[in-house]
Write an enzyme that holds these catalytic residues in place. Sequence first.
Site, PDB file in Angstrom:
ATOM      1  N   ASP A   8       1.063  -0.949   0.137  1.00  0.00           N
ATOM      2  CA  ASP A   8      -0.254   0.316   0.263  1.00  0.00           C
ATOM      3  C   ASP A   8       1.428   1.290  -0.048  1.00  0.00           C
ATOM      4  O   ASP A   8       0.797   2.136   0.721  1.00  0.00           O
ATOM      5  CB  ASP A   8      -0.785   0.179   1.549  1.00  0.00           C
ATOM      6  CG  ASP A   8      -2.238  -1.145   1.082  1.00  0.00           C
ATOM      7  OD1 ASP A   8      -2.608  -1.378   0.368  1.00  0.00           O
ATOM      8  OD2 ASP A   8      -2.190  -1.812   2.335  1.00  0.00           O
ATOM      9  N   LYS A  11       2.146   1.744  -5.397  1.00  0.00           N
ATOM     10  CA  LYS A  11       2.758   1.711  -6.398  1.00  0.00           C
ATOM     11  C   LYS A  11       1.246   2.088  -7.398  1.00  0.00           C
ATOM     12  O   LYS A  11       2.160   1.968  -8.834  1.00  0.00           O
ATOM     13  CB  LYS A  11       2.655  -0.123  -6.313  1.00  0.00           C
ATOM     14  CG  LYS A  11       3.767  -0.114  -5.432  1.00  0.00           C
ATOM     15  CD  LYS A  11       3.633  -1.916  -4.315  1.00  0.00           C
ATOM     16  CE  LYS A  11       2.485  -2.564  -4.195  1.00  0.00           C
ATOM     17  NZ  LYS A  11       2.561  -2.410  -2.719  1.00  0.00           N
ATOM     18  N   GLY A  35      -4.205  -4.579  -4.002  1.00  0.00           N
ATOM     19  CA  GLY A  35      -5.248  -3.330  -4.026  1.00  0.00           C
ATOM     20  C   GLY A  35      -4.577  -1.954  -4.704  1.00  0.00           C
ATOM     21  O   GLY A  35      -3.870  -1.132  -4.303  1.00  0.00           O
ATOM     22  N   HIS A  36      -4.791  -1.961  -5.723  1.00  0.00           N
ATOM     23  CA  HIS A  36      -4.168  -0.408  -6.534  1.00  0.00           C
ATOM     24  C   HIS A  36      -4.953   0.116  -6.342  1.00  0.00           C
ATOM     25  O   HIS A  36      -5.119   0.638  -7.832  1.00  0.00           O
ATOM     26  CB  HIS A  36      -3.008  -1.468  -7.205  1.00  0.00           C
ATOM     27  CG  HIS A  36      -1.798  -2.370  -7.173  1.00  0.00           C
ATOM     28  ND1 HIS A  36      -1.114  -2.691  -7.919  1.00  0.00           N
ATOM     29  CD2 HIS A  36      -1.544  -2.591  -5.723  1.00  0.00           C
ATOM     30  CE1 HIS A  36      -0.333  -3.701  -7.239  1.00  0.00           C
ATOM     31  NE2 HIS A  36      -1.004  -3.213  -5.940  1.00  0.00           N
ATOM     32  N   GLN A 219       1.827  -5.928  -3.203  1.00  0.00           N
ATOM     33  CA  GLN A 219       1.966  -6.439  -1.867  1.00  0.00           C
ATOM     34  C   GLN A 219       3.860  -5.008  -1.301  1.00  0.00           C
ATOM     35  O   GLN A 219       3.792  -4.954  -2.281  1.00  0.00           O
ATOM     36  CB  GLN A 219       2.613  -8.304  -1.316  1.00  0.00           C
ATOM     37  CG  GLN A 219       1.345  -8.954  -0.816  1.00  0.00           C
ATOM     38  CD  GLN A 219       1.247  -8.683  -2.750  1.00  0.00           C
ATOM     39  OE1 GLN A 219       1.238  -8.814  -3.882  1.00  0.00           O
ATOM     40  NE2 GLN A 219      -0.273  -9.091  -2.669  1.00  0.00           N
TER      41      GLN A 219
HETATM   42  P1  GDP Z   1      -0.739  -0.059  -3.515  1.00  0.00           P
HETATM   43  O1  GDP Z   1      -1.303  -0.589  -3.102  1.00  0.00           O
HETATM   44  O2  GDP Z   1       1.054   0.100  -3.007  1.00  0.00           O
HETATM   45  O3  GDP Z   1      -1.286   0.415  -5.103  1.00  0.00           O
HETATM   46  O4  GDP Z   1      -1.462   1.531  -2.420  1.00  0.00           O
HETATM   47  P2  GDP Z   1      -2.937   1.067  -2.550  1.00  0.00           P
HETATM   48  O5  GDP Z   1      -3.534   1.999  -3.793  1.00  0.00           O
HETATM   49  O6  GDP Z   1      -3.340   0.619  -1.599  1.00  0.00           O
HETATM   50  O7  GDP Z   1      -2.275   2.377  -1.037  1.00  0.00           O
HETATM   51  C1  GDP Z   1      -2.088   4.204  -1.308  1.00  0.00           C
HETATM   52  C2  GDP Z   1      -3.663   4.984  -0.987  1.00  0.00           C
HETATM   53  O8  GDP Z   1      -2.755   5.380  -1.351  1.00  0.00           O
HETATM   54  C3  GDP Z   1      -4.927   5.048  -2.070  1.00  0.00           C
HETATM   55  O9  GDP Z   1      -5.789   5.229  -1.417  1.00  0.00           O
HETATM   56  C4  GDP Z   1      -3.821   6.394  -3.269  1.00  0.00           C
HETATM   57  O10 GDP Z   1      -5.042   6.895  -3.833  1.00  0.00           O
HETATM   58  C5  GDP Z   1      -3.470   6.919  -1.911  1.00  0.00           C
HETATM   59  N1  GDP Z   1      -2.269   8.172  -2.173  1.00  0.00           N
HETATM   60  C6  GDP Z   1      -0.996   7.741  -2.920  1.00  0.00           C
HETATM   61  N2  GDP Z   1       0.221   8.802  -3.116  1.00  0.00           N
HETATM   62  C7  GDP Z   1      -0.679   9.669  -2.562  1.00  0.00           C
HETATM   63  C8  GDP Z   1      -0.003  10.752  -1.705  1.00  0.00           C
HETATM   64  O11 GDP Z   1       1.094  11.619  -2.585  1.00  0.00           O
HETATM   65  N3  GDP Z   1      -0.997  11.470  -1.180  1.00  0.00           N
HETATM   66  C9  GDP Z   1      -2.010  11.107  -0.632  1.00  0.00           C
HETATM   67  N4  GDP Z   1      -2.785  11.700   0.575  1.00  0.00           N
HETATM   68  N5  GDP Z   1      -2.449   9.593  -1.003  1.00  0.00           N
HETATM   69  C10 GDP Z   1      -1.734   9.535  -2.738  1.00  0.00           C
HETATM   70  P1  IMO Z   2      -0.806  -4.394  -2.101  1.00  0.00           P
HETATM   71  O1  IMO Z   2      -0.798  -4.353  -3.715  1.00  0.00           O
HETATM   72  C1  IMO Z   2      -0.689  -4.543   2.607  1.00  0.00           C
HETATM   73  C2  IMO Z   2      -1.002  -8.694   3.776  1.00  0.00           C
HETATM   74  C3  IMO Z   2      -2.323  -9.481   4.305  1.00  0.00           C
HETATM   75  C4  IMO Z   2      -1.766  -9.980   5.578  1.00  0.00           C
HETATM   76  C5  IMO Z   2      -0.648 -11.135   4.995  1.00  0.00           C
HETATM   77  C6  IMO Z   2      -1.036 -11.993   4.160  1.00  0.00           C
HETATM   78  O2  IMO Z   2      -1.992  -3.885  -2.242  1.00  0.00           O
HETATM   79  O3  IMO Z   2      -0.061  -3.665  -1.519  1.00  0.00           O
HETATM   80  P2  IMO Z   2      -2.389 -12.529   2.087  1.00  0.00           P
HETATM   81  O4  IMO Z   2      -3.825 -12.570   2.307  1.00  0.00           O
HETATM   82  O5  IMO Z   2      -1.342 -12.362   1.201  1.00  0.00           O
HETATM   83  O6  IMO Z   2      -2.525 -14.512   2.279  1.00  0.00           O
HETATM   84  O7  IMO Z   2      -2.054 -12.278   3.338  1.00  0.00           O
HETATM   85  O8  IMO Z   2      -0.721 -10.141   3.591  1.00  0.00           O
HETATM   86  N1  IMO Z   2      -1.427  -8.312   2.510  1.00  0.00           N
HETATM   87  C7  IMO Z   2      -1.544  -6.727   1.922  1.00  0.00           C
HETATM   88  N2  IMO Z   2      -1.202  -6.122   2.598  1.00  0.00           N
HETATM   89  N3  IMO Z   2      -1.078  -4.303   0.564  1.00  0.00           N
HETATM   90  C8  IMO Z   2      -1.116  -5.599   0.406  1.00  0.00           C
HETATM   91  O9  IMO Z   2      -1.343  -5.591  -1.000  1.00  0.00           O
HETATM   92  C9  IMO Z   2      -1.253  -7.078   0.708  1.00  0.00           C
HETATM   93  N4  IMO Z   2      -1.541  -8.504   0.132  1.00  0.00           N
HETATM   94  C10 IMO Z   2      -1.501  -8.970   1.175  1.00  0.00           C
HETATM   95  O10 IMO Z   2      -2.863  -8.116   5.100  1.00  0.00           O
HETATM   96  O11 IMO Z   2      -1.193  -9.281   6.694  1.00  0.00           O
HETATM   97 MG    MG Z   3      -2.895  -1.175  -1.389  1.00  0.00          MG
END
Ligand code: GDP
Ligand code: IMO
Ligand code: MG
Length: 432
Positions: A8, A11, A35-36, A219
């Site tokens: 999270d 990416k 979840g991207h 991840q």
């Molecule tokens: P990922 O799994 O690495 O793609 O990240 P996620 O989408 O799960 O979580 C990142 C969250 O931060 C999302 O809700 C994005 O919209 C938000 N986000 C990304 N870059 C920024 C930033 O520079 N500032 C803020 N405030 N939010 C951001």
């Molecule tokens: P993105 O790509 C954050 C965590 C779960 C749990 C552990 C194992 O959005 O960064 P699983 O269901 O994979 O067997 O769970 O890994 N986890 C993540 N945490 N971002 C993710 O993906 C994750 N994918 C798995 O919360 O702790």
């Molecule tokens: Mg994510």
Amino acid sequence: MVGAQWGDEGKGKIVDVLSDGFSVVARYAGGHNAGHTVTIAGKKFVLQLVPCGILRENCTAVIGNGVVIDPFAFLKEVNTLRGAGVKVDGKLFVSNRAQVILPYHRMIELAAETAPGRVKIGTTSRGIGPAYEDKIARRGLRVADLLDLPLLRKHIENAAHEKNTIVHALFNTEPLDADQMYAEYAAVSKEIAPFVCDTAALLNRAIAKGGAVMFEGAQGTMLDIDHGTYPFVTSSNATSGGAVIGTGVPPTSIGTVIGVTKAYCTRVGEGPFPTESHDEMGEMLRKKGNEYGAVTGRPRRCGWLDLPLLRYSVMINGIAWLVVTKLDVLDGLAEIPVCVAYKINGKKTSEIPAQSTSYDKIECVYKKIPGWKGSTAGVVEYDKLPAKAKQYLAFVEKETGTKIAMISTGPGREETMFMPEFKAMMEKMKSK
Ligand code: GDP
Ligand code: IMO
Ligand code: MG
């Protein structure tokens, strides 16, 4: 592109920004546990299996062999994208060697996670771990087998018998119906078929033709099955090496490794987190950063930047370039604590413990970096950042031995700035 922390890191947003000019974006590990989030002109997309490159008109999206696919989750995502007017057909390809998630994988995971005496990982309950278990045990179902209906029937009959017996004996779980499972998977296999091909061949062809390919990590490094905080990890190789195994592109074809880190740190699920903030500061980061899981909605645990962990991540992945996201979330803090070293039994150490229990012994050594008064939210020019924000970034750059590539100051595509040297390198790397 890899996550340098526990996932999270942002990416999705960064892959979306950079994919302009790339021919292909490929996922190499994980499944719909990811979840991207990508926000374009205020519209939010949350991609779980489909690489973010799909949102770019001239970009092909590949789901590589290292991914585990729930065909129902895949089709749901495809239909959501189609509904939002995103072109999918002819642009999205699934490896014939990727593994398929079946209902008993979820059943086993659920039973194991809730069983008394078991170590709870806090998984996403998507069946990811048990699907990878079957892969490694050489009894998994691959996408190519999903399309082969007689083989599919046999596989499901045998597997359902075996899994039902085990899960009933261990956890007293009700059995799943093999006939119903076959009927559902046979129906879905027809819908998946048009997306399936040999994606290793596709990717290597694209590279041979001068195309640029981006590998979208899912991840994060500390969730990697080998290098993360085992057993509180996911079941695949999230680190850069995973891109090779998980796509069939050789290591010699990989040009550079970009790591994404938040300006602070978060984690979802159980497991060690040395810099976690349990007080009102952690709550502030969660609120301001909107730190709730994109997939499960679970509140993310929040804390401060952990330099020993980042250095480890740089080493394991070979990160040359660091992207710092969510700088805006730190706006207005008088000072920002950053962990600069770990002490175990009073002694400084640069090594990351192999045992998750050893993390309890870590004492974080913090340095308080002066915060900034102005706002960085939405700032797109480096020169317009408050001086103290620049100092914070320079400190991270120096302490990690990387070069800052980009800085993100908001969720939107445009709320991003490039450092000139990185920009020039990306221009050179773009598809010819
Ligand atoms: P990922 O799994 O690495 O793609 O990240 P996620 O989408 O799960 O979580 C990142 C969250 O931060 C999302 O809700 C994005 O919209 C938000 N986000 C990304 N870059 C920024 C930033 O520079 N500032 C803020 N405030 N939010 C951001
Ligand atoms: P993105 O790509 C954050 C965590 C779960 C749990 C552990 C194992 O959005 O960064 P699983 O269901 O994979 O067997 O769970 O890994 N986890 C993540 N945490 N971002 C993710 O993906 C994750 N994918 C798995 O919360 O702790
Ligand atoms: Mg994510």
